[in-house]
Design a protein around this motif. Structure first.
Motif, PDB file in Angstrom:
ATOM      1  N   ASP A   1       0.491   8.405   1.815  1.00 31.00           N
ATOM      2  CA  ASP A   1       0.455   9.782   1.298  1.00 31.00           C
ATOM      3  C   ASP A   1       1.855  10.336   1.058  1.00 31.00           C
ATOM      4  OD1 ASP A   1      -2.225   9.897   1.183  1.00 31.00           O
ATOM      5  OD2 ASP A   1      -2.503  11.026   3.048  1.00 31.00           O
ATOM      6  N   ASN A   2       2.810   9.927   1.914  1.00 29.60           N
ATOM      7  CA  ASN A   2       4.175  10.434   1.757  1.00 29.60           C
ATOM      8  C   ASN A   2       4.942   9.701   0.670  1.00 29.60           C
ATOM      9  OD1 ASN A   2       4.881   7.970   2.778  1.00 29.60           O
ATOM     10  ND2 ASN A   2       5.599   8.725   4.761  1.00 29.60           N
ATOM     11  N   GLY A   3       4.241   8.827  -0.048  1.00 29.66           N
ATOM     12  CA  GLY A   3       4.867   8.110  -1.155  1.00 29.66           C
ATOM     13  C   GLY A   3       5.523   6.802  -0.748  1.00 29.66           C
ATOM     14  N   GLN A   4       5.591   6.532   0.581  1.00 33.76           N
ATOM     15  CA  GLN A   4       6.253   5.302   1.033  1.00 33.76           C
ATOM     16  C   GLN A   4       5.401   4.076   0.723  1.00 33.76           C
ATOM     17  OE1 GLN A   4       6.854   4.848   5.236  1.00 33.76           O
ATOM     18  NE2 GLN A   4       8.137   3.037   4.932  1.00 33.76           N
ATOM     19  N   LYS A   5       6.070   3.029   0.272  1.00 35.45           N
ATOM     20  CA  LYS A   5       5.377   1.792  -0.059  1.00 35.45           C
ATOM     21  C   LYS A   5       5.486   0.856   1.148  1.00 35.45           C
ATOM     22  CE  LYS A   5       5.272  -0.846  -4.353  1.00 35.45           C
ATOM     23  NZ  LYS A   5       6.103  -1.336  -5.455  1.00 35.45           N
TER      24      LYS A   5
ATOM     25  N   ASP B   1      -1.419   6.964   9.024  1.00 38.15           N
ATOM     26  CA  ASP B   1      -1.917   7.056   7.653  1.00 38.15           C
ATOM     27  C   ASP B   1      -2.340   5.673   7.151  1.00 38.15           C
ATOM     28  OD1 ASP B   1      -2.554   8.221   5.227  1.00 38.15           O
ATOM     29  OD2 ASP B   1      -0.553   7.872   4.385  1.00 38.15           O
ATOM     30  N   TYR B   2      -1.493   4.681   7.428  1.00 41.64           N
ATOM     31  CA  TYR B   2      -1.787   3.318   6.993  1.00 41.64           C
ATOM     32  C   TYR B   2      -3.100   2.816   7.601  1.00 41.64           C
ATOM     33  CZ  TYR B   2      -1.380  -1.787   6.684  1.00 41.64           C
ATOM     34  OH  TYR B   2      -1.626  -3.121   6.468  1.00 41.64           O
ATOM     35  N   ALA B   3      -3.220   2.990   8.915  1.00 41.24           N
ATOM     36  CA  ALA B   3      -4.407   2.482   9.604  1.00 41.24           C
ATOM     37  C   ALA B   3      -5.673   3.177   9.111  1.00 41.24           C
ATOM     38  CB  ALA B   3      -4.249   2.648  11.106  1.00 41.24           C
ATOM     39  N   LYS B   4      -5.574   4.487   8.915  1.00 42.19           N
ATOM     40  CA  LYS B   4      -6.728   5.254   8.409  1.00 42.19           C
ATOM     41  C   LYS B   4      -7.104   4.773   7.007  1.00 42.19           C
ATOM     42  CE  LYS B   4      -7.391   8.659  11.521  1.00 42.19           C
ATOM     43  NZ  LYS B   4      -8.480   8.501  12.408  1.00 42.19           N
ATOM     44  N   LYS B   5      -6.076   4.525   6.189  1.00 44.94           N
ATOM     45  CA  LYS B   5      -6.339   4.090   4.814  1.00 44.94           C
ATOM     46  C   LYS B   5      -7.028   2.731   4.812  1.00 44.94           C
ATOM     47  CE  LYS B   5      -3.533   6.418   1.455  1.00 44.94           C
ATOM     48  NZ  LYS B   5      -3.318   7.691   2.136  1.00 44.94           N
ATOM     49  N   LEU B   6      -6.581   1.860   5.713  1.00 38.69           N
ATOM     50  CA  LEU B   6      -7.206   0.542   5.753  1.00 38.69           C
ATOM     51  C   LEU B   6      -8.656   0.623   6.220  1.00 38.69           C
ATOM     52  CD1 LEU B   6      -4.680  -0.824   4.833  1.00 38.69           C
ATOM     53  CD2 LEU B   6      -4.972  -2.517   6.636  1.00 38.69           C
TER      54      LEU B   6
ATOM     55  N   LEU C   1       0.866  -1.176   0.000  1.00 41.92           N
ATOM     56  CA  LEU C   1       0.000   0.000   0.000  1.00 41.92           C
ATOM     57  C   LEU C   1       0.903   1.226   0.000  1.00 41.92           C
ATOM     58  CD1 LEU C   1      -2.955   1.122   0.316  1.00 41.92           C
ATOM     59  CD2 LEU C   1      -2.477   1.257   2.748  1.00 41.92           C
ATOM     60  N   VAL C   2       0.583   2.204  -0.872  1.00 38.25           N
ATOM     61  CA  VAL C   2       1.400   3.421  -0.934  1.00 38.25           C
ATOM     62  C   VAL C   2       0.767   4.478  -0.036  1.00 38.25           C
ATOM     63  CG1 VAL C   2       2.348   5.216  -2.425  1.00 38.25           C
ATOM     64  CG2 VAL C   2       2.107   2.869  -3.289  1.00 38.25           C
TER      65      VAL C   2
END
Lengths: 455, 464
Positions: free
Chosen positions: B127-131, B191-196, B124-125
């Protein structure tokens, strides 16, 4: 006419033709149970009633509102709130559960002696074991305490007691009969099957209990229908596995089996020799797979919801839980479980190759006749080896039939007929032709110790 | 996150950021699926707030003799999650038994997946561009719920003390998503948790409500010297933390604790820790010595799962437009700022509502940007407001605006007359004085003058 000696098909016919009533039928069996069960200890619990055809159910099979213990103190007083699928299916056929039969605790044993409620006695000689683990179900049919019975077969627990007690026993293919409602021993090996007074009866019961029910995802496309009883052995090839006639096979048993094979040959079948080269690894693989599954299956009896404490598990149960916990432990899984799974595949392939050369495989179900009560009770390995001829079929998932084929030392010997996966039809055909050509199945047990009869 | 916490977190981060250590964090997210039925029986999975032990049967109670059967809808939901996270779906998958004893686990094992998960190797990418690499997404079943009741010690009624078990939750489908240890700061974790959470809601597979326990977070935290790429030889598992806010606080605390320990030359041990909200610190729950050996093995009661490629393809084509893709499209297609696009794609419902309104606006010459501004600034309640109403309101506002030259000139002349000082200032070269005259026009027009059109008119008049 002795009502309790009738086969299932004869009983159904008798009822239909009003030769006797359901009340008379049930009364006759009830009297027989009252008279003989104290001697035999075949039933752990009986249920009175006057309707339906009286049938005995192994106590490892769940019955609604009838106590079910699996032969263990752990489940003493457990009254299930539902019926196993097989019980439900039988009830639709006007069957009455006449009682729950004794068995080795959680079906772990080959003599019936591991029951927490005392051993069942062999009706051919009350000082002998009847075989196990479905000891009570085999004896209930042998001693005419039920029209037929249900047992379970995980490594031979139907075929071996059928052999030692002189009745017909059928282990269907894995997935032929729904296991929903069977207290699991080893989920990948367990299968329910009938003990009957004739091969035709076994065929009938299989038709009743087979088929999918939506509650056992390993049981699909499993309908068995009676449509093709072939009255000839001609064109049939009978495979004799070299490995089933080697070291460990009792001479008396070997002679009886060879006579039976001769009879089958006389009936027109072609006898071919086949090889099952991985047979010698079957017991080792089985005693990895089984305890592994046992260690998980019995975890639910943790003393929280099933009242009794775990210290009430018997020695054999504890042994297998410990073994299985060990074989699944981190670092051992690949060496034990995965290796056993590979052996299992090889054994399956052995059968597939053998069945390219023959239609059924024939041999002994047990290397010996019934032994003395207590003789092997303290020697688990000797007990394990008594299942050497039955375990491979469970590992491969194929069907096996055992039927009376003679006597050695005054005790019954059973002939085992193994078939291709999901081909119960052919083994039942071979069994029935043999049965019709012989009188062994008509012999009735004396219900006394052999020495009193000077054998 | 509450304002207070934000400052604490920031302060703490500043402290460790100056250190020569880098956090290494991996996440495990559990999400309860909102399927109609439980994972391995036909009981209703809609258990929340229901009378205890009313959604049960022999299977989810683990009664002797009961067997599981697989809920296909749950399997499909799991594969969808995997596909949205760019996972590969192997053609063969298996359920396995995870063995451990706990009163909330009726069978003494949980049916889960270990060696043969449904979905593997995704990413998952952020917002900061990190994969962020996803190790796996697998299917399992939830446990029962323990309810601890502690009445008065002196209570004579025994039942007032002790623990009760509610099996309504037992067997509810659960998907576990495990990342590689790719996070190096809490912002990325958040960010990851929110995206999920957003993804689960977009896919419609879960309500993903943290408070209700639909979504649960576990973090594996360790630190290493900055510049190092080796994985630390220990990790601390943060578990049983039931709010997102507390998890972030726990991770922050843990990073600090570990750095302090390492600086003192202490060895950090592999262990499981929980969060004490009152003390605002993590505490030891289970040490390495007490770690479970789960003795996984293939679940013999269930056949292997054969996943056909065609089935994966059809599931893939059934996926909705994913939130991060939708957001990018909004930026490009509607010329929105990334902040606007993010807000409008927060939920699928809001995004759909926005697009419906844009569609409607086209017929009335209302621009997408105007609609975006209106919805965001007015915090439109999309359940109570029809898209047509929004267009109507934007248009009405426009109707009131004075933009015809004649009228604006009249107003401008009056304002010039009313503000001689400002006019003099402007003429003396003080350009900002124009603002005051413009303000005069706005006052005269009750704020309805079109400022853009007014400016050249004013300039023209003032030059005269």
């Amino acid at each position: 006419m002795n009502i309790t000696q009738l086969t299932l098909l004869e009983t159904i016919k008798g009822l239909k033709e009003n030769k006797f009533s359901e009340e008379e039928l049930n009364k006759a069996y009830q009297q027989k149970i009252a008279e003989l069960n104290p001697k035999l200890n075949a039933f752990l619990v009986t249920a009175e009633g006057s309707k339906g055809i009286p049938v005995a159910i192994k106590d490892i099979i769940i019955t609604k509102n009838i106590p079910t213990t699996a032969g263990s103190k752990i489940l003493e007083g457990f009254i299930p709130p539902f019926d196993a699928t097989v019980v439900q299916k039988l009830k639709e056929q006007n069957i009455r559960v006449v009682g729950k039969t004794n068995c080795d605790e959680f079906a772990m044993g080959s003599s019936g002696e591991n029951s927490a409620y005392g051993p069942t006695k062999n009706p051919w000689d009350l000082t002998k074991v009847p075989g196990g683990s479905s000891s009570g179900s085999a004896v209930a049919v042998a001693a005419d305490l039920a029209v037929f019975s249900l047992g379970t077969d995980t490594g031979g627990s139907i075929r071996q007691p059928a052999s030692l007690s002189g009745v017909v026993g059928l282990k269907p293919s894995y997935g032929r009969v729904s296991r929903y409602g069977v207290i699991a021993l080893a989920s990948s090996l367990d299968q329910i099957g009938p003990f009957t007074k004739s091969v035709a009866d076994a065929r009938q019961v299989l038709e009743w209990i087979s088929g999918p029910d939506g509650y056992d995802p390993n049981c699909t496309n499993s309908e068995f229908s009676i449509f093709n009883f072939q009255f000839s052995m001609k064109d049939l090839r009978i495979g004799l596995p070299r490995e089933y006639f080697g070291k460990g096979l009792d001479e008396g048993v070997e002679k009886v089996i060879k006579d039976a094979v001769k009879k089958i040959e006389e009936l027109g079948a072609e006898i071919v020799e086949v090889q099952l080269p991985h047979t010698e690894y079957a017991i080792a693989a089985y005693y990895i797979v089984l305890p592994s599954e046992v260690s998980a299956n019995l975890a639910r009896f943790d003393g929280i919801r099933f009242g009794s404490s775990r210290k009430n598990f018997g020695a054999e149960v504890k042994r297998r839980i410990m073994l299985g916990t060990y074989t699944l432990s981190a670092g051992y899984f690949d060496d034990y479980f995965m290796k056993a799974a590979k052996v299992r595949t090889l054994i399956k392939q052995d059968f597939e190759k053998a069945f390219e050369k023959c239609d059924v495989i024939v041999g002994p179900a047990s290397p010996t006749v019934a032994w003395n009560l207590g003789e092997k009770a303290d020697d688990p390995l000797a007990m394990y080896f008594s299942d050497a001829y039955t375990i491979p079929a469970n590992l491969a998932g194929i069907p096996g039939l055992c039927l009376p084929c003679g006597f050695s030392q005054g005790l019954p010997v059973g002939l085992q007929i193994l078939g291709k996966y999901m081909d119960e039809e052919t083994i039942l055909n071979v069994g029935e032709i043999y049965e019709q050509a012989t009188e062994w199945h008509k012999e009735k047990p004396p219900l006394s110790p052999a020495k009193e009869r000077n054998i | 996150m509450a304002q207070g916490e934000t400052t604490i977190v920031t302060r703490q981060r500043k402290k460790y950021m100056t250190n020569k250590y880098e956090p290494v964090i991996g996440l495990e997210i559990h999400v309860e699926l909102n399927t109609k039925n439980k994972m391995f029986c036909r009981c209703s999975a809609d258990y929340f707030g229901k009378e205890p032990n009313t959604h049960t049967c022999p299977v989810c109670l683990g009664l002797p003799g009961a067997l599981p059967y697989t809920n296909k809808a749950a399997i499909e939901a799991c594969i969808k999650i995997g596909l949205a996270l760019n996972c590969f779906t192997p053609s063969l998958s298996r359920f396995e038994r995870k063995n451990y004893f706990y009163p909330d686990l009726p069978k003494g094992y949980q049916i889960s997946q270990y060696r043969w998960p449904l979905c593997v190797n995704g990413y998952l990418v952020l917002d900061n561009g990190q994969k962020i690499r996803i190790n796996r997404a697998h299917q399992e079943e939830d446990t029962a719920k323990l309810m601890h009741r502690f009445g008065s010690q002196k209570s004579k009624v025994k039942s007032q003390n002790g623990t009760q078990i509610d099996f309504n939750r037992s067997g509810v489908p659960l998907v576990e998503i495990v990342t590689e240890p790719d996070f190096h700061n809490v912002e990325a974790v958040r960010d990851y948790a929110k995206k999920l959470q957003q993804l689960f809601r977009y896919l419609g597979v879960s309500n993903a409500d943290m408070e209700r326990g639909d979504m649960r977070l576990e973090a594996n935290v360790s630190v290493r010297p900055e510049g190092s790429t080796d994985l630390p030889n220990y990790r601390v598992e943060l578990k049983n933390i039931n709010s997102f806010r507390f998890m972030v606080a726990a991770i922050e605390y843990e990073i600090k604790r570990q750095i302090t320990a390492l600086e003192k030359g202490e060895k950090i041990s592999q262990e499981t820790r929980g969060w004490d909200a009152e003390q605002k610190s993590t505490y030891l729950q289970r040490s390495k010595e007490e770690a479970h050996d789960y003795r996984y093995f293939p679940e013999p009661d269930l056949p292997e799962l054969r996943i056909e490629e065609s089935r994966v393809k059809s599931l893939e084509s059934s996926l909705p437009e994913l939130p991060w893709i939708k957001s990018k499209r909004f930026e490009e297609e509607y010329k929105l700022t990334s902040a606007q696009a993010k807000i409008l794609t927060e939920t699928k419902e809001l995004a759909d509502y926005f697009e419906q309104t844009v569609e409607h606006g086209k017929k009335h010459g209302v621009e997408a940007v105007q609609i975006a501004n209106y919805i965001i600034n007015k915090k439109v309640n999309i359940e109570e407001t029809l898209p047509t109403q929004i267009i109507e309101e934007i248009k009405n506002k426009k109707v009131g605006i004075i933009d015809n030259e004649e009228e604006l000139t009249k107003l401008a002349e009056r304002a010039i007359k009313d503000n001689p000082k400002s006019v003099a200032d402007y003429k003396a070269g003080k350009i900002p004085a124009l603002q005051a005259i413009t303000g005069g026009v706005m006052r005269l027009s009750s704020g309805k003058a079109d400022v853009a059109k007014l400016r050249p008119i004013l300039e023209k008049l003032l030059k005269q």
